[in-house]
Design an enzyme around this catalytic site. Sequence first.
Site, PDB file in Angstrom:
ATOM      1  N   ARG A  66      28.677 -21.324  50.043  1.00  0.00           N
ATOM      2  CA  ARG A  66      28.772 -21.128  51.493  1.00  0.00           C
ATOM      3  C   ARG A  66      29.455 -19.813  51.844  1.00  0.00           C
ATOM      4  NH1 ARG A  66      29.296 -26.376  50.282  1.00  0.00           N
ATOM      5  NH2 ARG A  66      31.558 -26.228  50.200  1.00  0.00           N
ATOM      6  N   GLU A 103      39.888 -28.577  43.815  1.00  0.00           N
ATOM      7  CA  GLU A 103      40.388 -29.851  44.352  1.00  0.00           C
ATOM      8  C   GLU A 103      39.682 -31.009  43.650  1.00  0.00           C
ATOM      9  OE1 GLU A 103      39.509 -30.264  48.491  1.00  0.00           O
ATOM     10  OE2 GLU A 103      40.812 -31.979  48.767  1.00  0.00           O
TER      11      GLU A 103
HETATM   12  P1  AMP Z   1      40.020 -24.805  46.665  1.00  0.00           P
HETATM   13  O1  AMP Z   1      39.743 -23.954  45.466  1.00  0.00           O
HETATM   14  O2  AMP Z   1      40.690 -26.091  46.308  1.00  0.00           O
HETATM   15  O3  AMP Z   1      40.776 -24.035  47.727  1.00  0.00           O
HETATM   16  O4  AMP Z   1      38.634 -25.229  47.262  1.00  0.00           O
HETATM   17  C1  AMP Z   1      37.875 -24.336  48.009  1.00  0.00           C
HETATM   18  C2  AMP Z   1      36.453 -24.343  47.586  1.00  0.00           C
HETATM   19  O5  AMP Z   1      35.953 -25.660  47.414  1.00  0.00           O
HETATM   20  C3  AMP Z   1      35.591 -23.690  48.640  1.00  0.00           C
HETATM   21  O6  AMP Z   1      34.583 -22.948  48.001  1.00  0.00           O
HETATM   22  C4  AMP Z   1      35.039 -24.854  49.428  1.00  0.00           C
HETATM   23  O7  AMP Z   1      33.675 -24.639  49.720  1.00  0.00           O
HETATM   24  C5  AMP Z   1      35.196 -26.073  48.522  1.00  0.00           C
HETATM   25  N1  AMP Z   1      35.950 -27.156  49.141  1.00  0.00           N
HETATM   26  C6  AMP Z   1      37.107 -27.681  48.684  1.00  0.00           C
HETATM   27  N2  AMP Z   1      37.513 -28.705  49.434  1.00  0.00           N
HETATM   28  C7  AMP Z   1      36.608 -28.821  50.414  1.00  0.00           C
HETATM   29  C8  AMP Z   1      36.480 -29.705  51.541  1.00  0.00           C
HETATM   30  N3  AMP Z   1      37.374 -30.670  51.790  1.00  0.00           N
HETATM   31  N4  AMP Z   1      35.422 -29.508  52.362  1.00  0.00           N
HETATM   32  C9  AMP Z   1      34.507 -28.550  52.115  1.00  0.00           C
HETATM   33  N5  AMP Z   1      34.573 -27.707  51.082  1.00  0.00           N
HETATM   34  C10 AMP Z   1      35.609 -27.832  50.232  1.00  0.00           C
END
Ligand code: AMP
Length: 179
Positions: A66, A103
């Site tokens: 995205r 995550e």
């Molecule tokens: P993080 O590395 O944990 O900050 O996660 C960010 C990445 O995972 C981004 O590329 C987001 O597209 C995706 N992502 C993580 N958690 C979510 C969520 N709750 N909703 C949508 N996308 C998420």
Amino acid sequence: MTDATVAVPAWASRLRDIADFPKPGILFKDIMPLLAHGEDFRSAITAMADRWRGQQLDAIVGIESRGFILGAAMALELGVGFVPVRKPGKLPGKVLREEYTLEYRSDCIEVHADALPAGARVAIIDDVLATGGTLGAALSLVRRLGVEVVGAGVLVELDGLGGRARWEADLPLHTELVF
Ligand code: AMP
């Protein structure tokens, strides 16, 4: 530097929550309804792009997938290049690779080793900041190209997951909406 926006923009109503995706316990922030609405999509892109006007950027670095949609639209709006940071095995040329923990899974990302000339000024763009693992990995990865990362921008910041705390304190991290 922090600058989370306080006022809620009109396009925010186009975002929706999907519970338990992609696995139980995750509240997924779905930006697809926003992308499908021309006027609100443009408003969101303009807001994200406005953060970088006058900063002499050479390129936007977008994180798969995205971050491609938002980042490429921003690059067109700003008249700068676009460089994709991709999931492994997708880029055809010689790549640099960075491993990280998300995550909801472990993963790694890649960028073409010759994507940008040393010293190029870039901003890194993704849709959602959660734990900050992805953005931090992208920062480490693209710095290995010898470029100057001016900062990063996301559409949505999920507060309370520690993402902002993991980001370098003196590097701008622009957020349009905080949940
Ligand atoms: P993080 O590395 O944990 O900050 O996660 C960010 C990445 O995972 C981004 O590329 C987001 O597209 C995706 N992502 C993580 N958690 C979510 C969520 N709750 N909703 C949508 N996308 C998420």
